[in-house]
Scaffold this active site. Structure first.
Site, PDB file in Angstrom:
ATOM      1  N   GLY A  12      57.976  -6.952  10.879  1.00  0.00           N
ATOM      2  CA  GLY A  12      57.892  -5.512  11.150  1.00  0.00           C
ATOM      3  C   GLY A  12      59.237  -4.919  11.502  1.00  0.00           C
ATOM      4  O   GLY A  12      59.369  -4.181  12.480  1.00  0.00           O
ATOM      5  N   SER A  14      61.317  -2.821   9.766  1.00  0.00           N
ATOM      6  CA  SER A  14      61.811  -1.582   9.164  1.00  0.00           C
ATOM      7  C   SER A  14      61.670  -0.365  10.067  1.00  0.00           C
ATOM      8  O   SER A  14      62.203   0.705   9.754  1.00  0.00           O
ATOM      9  CB  SER A  14      61.099  -1.318   7.827  1.00  0.00           C
ATOM     10  OG  SER A  14      59.706  -1.151   8.028  1.00  0.00           O
ATOM     11  N   GLY A  16      60.453   1.012  14.460  1.00  0.00           N
ATOM     12  CA  GLY A  16      60.056   0.663  15.822  1.00  0.00           C
ATOM     13  C   GLY A  16      60.979  -0.348  16.477  1.00  0.00           C
ATOM     14  O   GLY A  16      62.185  -0.389  16.220  1.00  0.00           O
ATOM     15  N   ASP A  60      53.774  -9.811   2.959  1.00  0.00           N
ATOM     16  CA  ASP A  60      52.429  -9.365   3.320  1.00  0.00           C
ATOM     17  C   ASP A  60      51.913 -10.359   4.350  1.00  0.00           C
ATOM     18  O   ASP A  60      51.555 -11.492   4.014  1.00  0.00           O
ATOM     19  CB  ASP A  60      51.535  -9.350   2.078  1.00  0.00           C
ATOM     20  CG  ASP A  60      50.098  -8.976   2.390  1.00  0.00           C
ATOM     21  OD1 ASP A  60      49.799  -8.655   3.566  1.00  0.00           O
ATOM     22  OD2 ASP A  60      49.254  -9.031   1.467  1.00  0.00           O
ATOM     23  N   SER A 138      53.462  -8.590  22.432  1.00  0.00           N
ATOM     24  CA  SER A 138      52.122  -8.134  22.776  1.00  0.00           C
ATOM     25  C   SER A 138      52.253  -6.740  23.381  1.00  0.00           C
ATOM     26  O   SER A 138      52.905  -5.872  22.802  1.00  0.00           O
ATOM     27  CB  SER A 138      51.465  -9.131  23.731  1.00  0.00           C
ATOM     28  OG  SER A 138      50.177  -8.717  24.101  1.00  0.00           O
ATOM     29  N   TYR A 153      42.733  -1.834  19.907  1.00  0.00           N
ATOM     30  CA  TYR A 153      44.130  -2.250  20.022  1.00  0.00           C
ATOM     31  C   TYR A 153      44.290  -3.256  21.161  1.00  0.00           C
ATOM     32  O   TYR A 153      44.957  -4.292  21.006  1.00  0.00           O
ATOM     33  CB  TYR A 153      45.027  -1.037  20.258  1.00  0.00           C
ATOM     34  CG  TYR A 153      46.477  -1.386  20.462  1.00  0.00           C
ATOM     35  CD1 TYR A 153      47.251  -1.842  19.404  1.00  0.00           C
ATOM     36  CD2 TYR A 153      47.083  -1.253  21.719  1.00  0.00           C
ATOM     37  CE1 TYR A 153      48.595  -2.161  19.590  1.00  0.00           C
ATOM     38  CE2 TYR A 153      48.412  -1.572  21.904  1.00  0.00           C
ATOM     39  CZ  TYR A 153      49.159  -2.024  20.840  1.00  0.00           C
ATOM     40  OH  TYR A 153      50.487  -2.354  21.027  1.00  0.00           O
ATOM     41  N   LYS A 157      45.607  -7.367  21.144  1.00  0.00           N
ATOM     42  CA  LYS A 157      46.697  -7.869  21.972  1.00  0.00           C
ATOM     43  C   LYS A 157      46.202  -8.912  22.982  1.00  0.00           C
ATOM     44  O   LYS A 157      46.939  -9.852  23.318  1.00  0.00           O
ATOM     45  CB  LYS A 157      47.401  -6.701  22.678  1.00  0.00           C
ATOM     46  CG  LYS A 157      48.134  -5.773  21.724  1.00  0.00           C
ATOM     47  CD  LYS A 157      49.180  -6.521  20.880  1.00  0.00           C
ATOM     48  CE  LYS A 157      50.004  -5.591  20.026  1.00  0.00           C
ATOM     49  NZ  LYS A 157      51.048  -6.299  19.246  1.00  0.00           N
ATOM     50  N   PHE A 186      57.773   2.059  25.450  1.00  0.00           N
ATOM     51  CA  PHE A 186      59.160   2.116  24.999  1.00  0.00           C
ATOM     52  C   PHE A 186      59.284   3.177  23.918  1.00  0.00           C
ATOM     53  O   PHE A 186      58.365   3.368  23.118  1.00  0.00           O
ATOM     54  CB  PHE A 186      59.629   0.746  24.507  1.00  0.00           C
ATOM     55  CG  PHE A 186      60.053  -0.168  25.625  1.00  0.00           C
ATOM     56  CD1 PHE A 186      61.392  -0.348  25.913  1.00  0.00           C
ATOM     57  CD2 PHE A 186      59.100  -0.810  26.407  1.00  0.00           C
ATOM     58  CE1 PHE A 186      61.787  -1.153  26.965  1.00  0.00           C
ATOM     59  CE2 PHE A 186      59.482  -1.620  27.467  1.00  0.00           C
ATOM     60  CZ  PHE A 186      60.836  -1.802  27.747  1.00  0.00           C
TER      61      PHE A 186
END
Length: 292
Positions: A12, A14, A16, A60, A138, A153, A157, A186
């Protein structure tokens, strides 16, 4: 691990936290194999990266072969993997009653099963090396779940935290360190529409939960207190200065995460004390007799 250049594998990457981590690690002289569903987006997000230090990978996470191939490519290019940061994930707002089966499963596919695909396929690499550090990103929502409209969500986690504890015990004999990072808020684009979805079904009776979700989209987004660059500093300190005996299973990062975690621990202790006598009254009579 010392202050030497390290090889990171980050999912992940790209946007955040993953984007910030990747960019700053490269600036600090580390090497990064970075994954994304869209390598064009990844390449445009990570600027001034040299080919010898940066490996963008289209992956993927739900496809185990795709994950396995990406790890093999990272080892082929860099010779090893020192640190895995399982960062990819997204949120979905909506109450349990409003959540469809497909929406819930999609959230688990990325946040949990995609992460597990990485854990499963990187394990033989790290065992062979007899070294490495696995960090699963997490959330405080992996320890505290009483947020209306965020149950799905939180559940993903909680699952991440659970499997991390087991994985840490399994990999410790091979010299591999494992921990969860449980951040509070954040300042990233996590609460934007493409990263934080909402259920298609909305039931009027859950107006209070819907208001909590809306507050996150309109007021919390863009005003989160945490600085992602400082979160990376904490992670680097953990990686470079912590022995296998002292690795925290859960590292709660951010004043808000600390406060929420301590509040829950206090509630748990209160419940344990209140219900202790009754809760311990469940053994067979012959066991009780022996204990007496």
């Amino acid at each position: 691990m010392s202050q030497q250049s390290l090889v990171f594998y980050i999912t992940g990457a790209s946007k955040g936290l993953g984007k910030v981590f990747t960019q700053r690690l490269l600036e600090k002289g580390h090497k990064v194999a970075a994954t994304s569903r869209d390598t064009d987006q990844l390449k445009s997000a990570i600027t001034n990266a040299s080919d010898d230090a940066f490996l963008p990978l289209k992956v993927d996470l739900v496809n185990e072969q795709s994950v396995s191939d990406s790890l093999a490519a990272a080892v082929a290019k860099f010779g090893r993997i020192d640190v895995v940061i399982n960062n990819a994930g997204f949120g979905i707002g909506g109450t349990t009653e409003e959540m469809s089966d497909s929406e819930l499963r999609q959230n688990f596919d990325i946040n949990f099963f995609g992460l597990v695909n990485v854990l499963r396929n990187v394990a033989p690499i790290l065992r062979k090396q007899a070294s490495g550090f696995v960090l699963n990103i997490s959330s405080i929502a992996g320890f505290v779940g009483h947020y209306p409209g965020f149950g799905a969500y939180c559940a993903t986690k909680f699952a991440v935290d659970g499997i991390t504890e087991g994985y840490a015990a399994e990999l410790q004999p091979f010299g591999v360190r494992v921990a969860t990072i449980n951040p509070g808020y954040f300042r990233t684009d996590f609460l934007r529409a493409e990263s934080f979805l909402t259920t298609k079904i909305k039931i009027d009776a859950y107006e209070a939960a819907h208001k909590v979700e809306e507050v996150h989209r309109t007021q919390v987004h863009g005003n989160q207190q945490g600085d992602p660059a400082k979160l990376l500093d904490v992670i680097l300190h953990l990686v470079q200065n912590t022995s296998i005996e002292n690795v925290p299973l859960h590292l709660f990062v951010g004043p808000d995460a600390h406060t929420h975690a301590k509040d829950k621990i206090a509630r748990l202790n209160k419940d344990l004390d209140t219900w202790e006598t009754l809760a311990k009254s469940t053994n067979h009579d012959d066991v009780v007799a022996k204990q007496q």
